[in-house]
Design a protein around this motif. Structure first.
Motif, PDB file in Angstrom:
ATOM      1  N   GLU A  54       0.797  -1.026  -0.120  1.00  0.00           N
ATOM      2  CA  GLU A  54      -0.045   0.063   0.172  1.00  0.00           C
ATOM      3  C   GLU A  54       0.852   1.329   0.027  1.00  0.00           C
ATOM      4  OE1 GLU A  54      -3.513   0.251   2.373  1.00  0.00           O
ATOM      5  OE2 GLU A  54      -3.147  -1.976   3.298  1.00  0.00           O
ATOM      6  N   SER A  55       0.183   2.531  -0.322  1.00  0.00           N
ATOM      7  CA  SER A  55       0.797   3.540  -0.481  1.00  0.00           C
ATOM      8  C   SER A  55       0.099   4.653   0.231  1.00  0.00           C
ATOM      9  CB  SER A  55       1.373   4.305  -1.890  1.00  0.00           C
ATOM     10  OG  SER A  55       0.117   4.213  -2.529  1.00  0.00           O
ATOM     11  N   GLY A  56       0.348   5.888   0.509  1.00  0.00           N
ATOM     12  CA  GLY A  56      -0.260   6.696   1.033  1.00  0.00           C
ATOM     13  C   GLY A  56      -0.463   6.626   2.482  1.00  0.00           C
ATOM     14  N   PHE A  57      -1.192   7.330   3.433  1.00  0.00           N
ATOM     15  CA  PHE A  57      -1.201   6.852   4.767  1.00  0.00           C
ATOM     16  C   PHE A  57      -2.498   5.971   4.820  1.00  0.00           C
ATOM     17  CE2 PHE A  57      -0.089  11.387   4.585  1.00  0.00           C
ATOM     18  CZ  PHE A  57       0.624  11.355   5.460  1.00  0.00           C
ATOM     19  N   HIS A  58      -1.719   4.939   5.333  1.00  0.00           N
ATOM     20  CA  HIS A  58      -2.707   3.444   5.783  1.00  0.00           C
ATOM     21  C   HIS A  58      -2.307   2.598   7.191  1.00  0.00           C
ATOM     22  CE1 HIS A  58       1.198   2.494   3.921  1.00  0.00           C
ATOM     23  NE2 HIS A  58       0.864   1.357   4.362  1.00  0.00           N
ATOM     24  N   THR A  59      -3.072   1.824   7.386  1.00  0.00           N
ATOM     25  CA  THR A  59      -2.640   0.958   8.701  1.00  0.00           C
ATOM     26  C   THR A  59      -2.107  -0.054   8.492  1.00  0.00           C
ATOM     27  OG1 THR A  59      -4.935   0.081   8.728  1.00  0.00           O
ATOM     28  CG2 THR A  59      -4.677   1.978  10.138  1.00  0.00           C
ATOM     29  N   HIS A  60      -1.306  -0.771   9.302  1.00  0.00           N
ATOM     30  CA  HIS A  60      -0.496  -1.724   8.898  1.00  0.00           C
ATOM     31  C   HIS A  60      -1.101  -2.961   9.836  1.00  0.00           C
ATOM     32  CE1 HIS A  60       2.532   0.950   7.228  1.00  0.00           C
ATOM     33  NE2 HIS A  60       2.677  -0.108   6.351  1.00  0.00           N
ATOM     34  N   ARG A  61      -0.807  -4.171   9.368  1.00  0.00           N
ATOM     35  CA  ARG A  61      -1.398  -5.282  10.287  1.00  0.00           C
ATOM     36  C   ARG A  61      -0.214  -5.509  11.502  1.00  0.00           C
ATOM     37  NH1 ARG A  61       2.329  -9.464  10.001  1.00  0.00           N
ATOM     38  NH2 ARG A  61       3.587  -9.659   8.159  1.00  0.00           N
ATOM     39  N   GLU A  62      -0.690  -6.283  12.439  1.00  0.00           N
ATOM     40  CA  GLU A  62      -0.005  -6.399  13.579  1.00  0.00           C
ATOM     41  C   GLU A  62       1.377  -7.222  13.318  1.00  0.00           C
ATOM     42  OE1 GLU A  62      -1.934  -7.891  17.076  1.00  0.00           O
ATOM     43  OE2 GLU A  62      -3.255  -6.188  17.150  1.00  0.00           O
ATOM     44  N   THR A  63       2.352  -7.270  13.934  1.00  0.00           N
ATOM     45  CA  THR A  63       3.476  -8.031  13.758  1.00  0.00           C
ATOM     46  C   THR A  63       3.068  -9.511  14.242  1.00  0.00           C
ATOM     47  OG1 THR A  63       4.292  -7.643  16.043  1.00  0.00           O
ATOM     48  CG2 THR A  63       5.147  -6.230  14.044  1.00  0.00           C
ATOM     49  N   THR A  64       3.604 -10.462  13.554  1.00  0.00           N
ATOM     50  CA  THR A  64       3.337 -12.102  13.920  1.00  0.00           C
ATOM     51  C   THR A  64       3.744 -12.460  15.450  1.00  0.00           C
ATOM     52  OG1 THR A  64       5.674 -12.626  13.112  1.00  0.00           O
ATOM     53  CG2 THR A  64       3.439 -12.784  11.593  1.00  0.00           C
TER      54      THR A  64
END
Length: 272
Positions: free
Chosen positions: A233-243
């Motif tokens: 993804e690009s721009g402002f977005h959320t990321h998944r949690e680390t494993t």
């Protein structure tokens, strides 16, 4: 850029004790300011919060009418910095940074900061005796908004680093009216540095943050690095949690402020 040479003969990380000059360079001229060199090897000062080297930021009058914003739109809720160190941090080499670097950078960013525009710079480091010494700050041509900044003509940056045989050791940028954190865009920028050099750092200077005026961060490894490696993804977005449940990024360990370390500034903006 390839035809433009910088005649830089400044001593960097030697062990002699002589009065000398630090150098500020742009594409047109060289400006000097007085400094004193000493043996840099035993003079590391571990950073802490708050830091005396950025105490001058407390005088916010120099930044015009920019005010602190509590807007959380640009904060990745999954990306919260930890204060410890990741499982691989202990394997990293030490890094030393001049106590003057942040101050000099903020002076160069002052006009943009007053106009609520971000400014970025690139860190160049030499490597000696198992330690990275940040000996160059490059201010690239760039485009900035209140919440992001992007270097342009990046081939100029690579040419300067290559000519001086320096490693791309990370970057520094301002958050003129935001808190001190790494946004989702910042995380991707940091990944591009850290995948090349695990020791690379992201320095954020947030002069209007009432709780923390600066921070030095890295992505956690493997947690944060894996998250960014798999994100398209690009721009402002959320990321998944680390494993592994760790934060995506962390406050750096093994980074030291050195009062005697020489560094040079190359401002490519004025060469336009």
């Amino acid at each position: 850029m390839s035809s433009r040479r910088y005649d830089i003969n400044a001593w960097r990380c030697g062990t002699r004790s002589t009065p000398s000059e630090s150098m500020y360079l742009d594409a047109q001229q060289v400006v000097h300011y007085q400094a004193t060199d000493r043996d840099v090897s035993p003079c590391a000062v571990k950073h802490h919060f708050p830091s005396p080297i950025v105490s001058w930021i407390e005088d916010l009058s120099s930044f015009g009418s920019v005010s602190f914003s509590t807007d959380s739109e640009y904060v990745d809720e999954q990306a919260r910095a930890s204060v410890g160190q990741s499982s691989t941090s202990s394997n990293l080499h030490d890094m030393q940074i001049s106590v003057r670097l942040t101050e000099e950078f903020m002076e160069l960013a002052k006009e943009n900061t007053s106009n609520n525009l971000e400014t970025c710079g690139i860190l160049g480091a030499s490597f000696r005796d198992g330690t990275y010494f940040v000996t160059m700050l490059i201010i690239p041509k760039q485009e900035g908004t209140a919440h992001s900044c992007q270097a342009v003509n990046e081939e100029e940056i690579h040419a300067v680093l290559s000519e001086q045989s320096l490693y791309p050791a990370g970057w520094i940028h301002t958050h003129p009216s935001q808190t001190c954190f790494l946004s989702s865009i910042d995380l991707h920028t940091q990944y591009s540095y850290q995948v090349m050099l695990p020791e690379a750092v992201a320095i954020v200077v947030a002069p209007t943050d009432p709780t923390r005026s600066y921070g030095i961060f890295r992505l956690t490894d493997p947690g944060g690095m894996d998250v960014l490696r798999g994100c398209d993804e690009s721009g402002f977005h959320t990321h998944r949690e680390t494993t592994d449940g760790s934060p995506i990024y962390e406050t750096c360990s093994k980074v030291h402020f050195n009062p005697n370390l020489r560094f040079e500034i190359v401002d490519l903006r004025s060469g336009a």
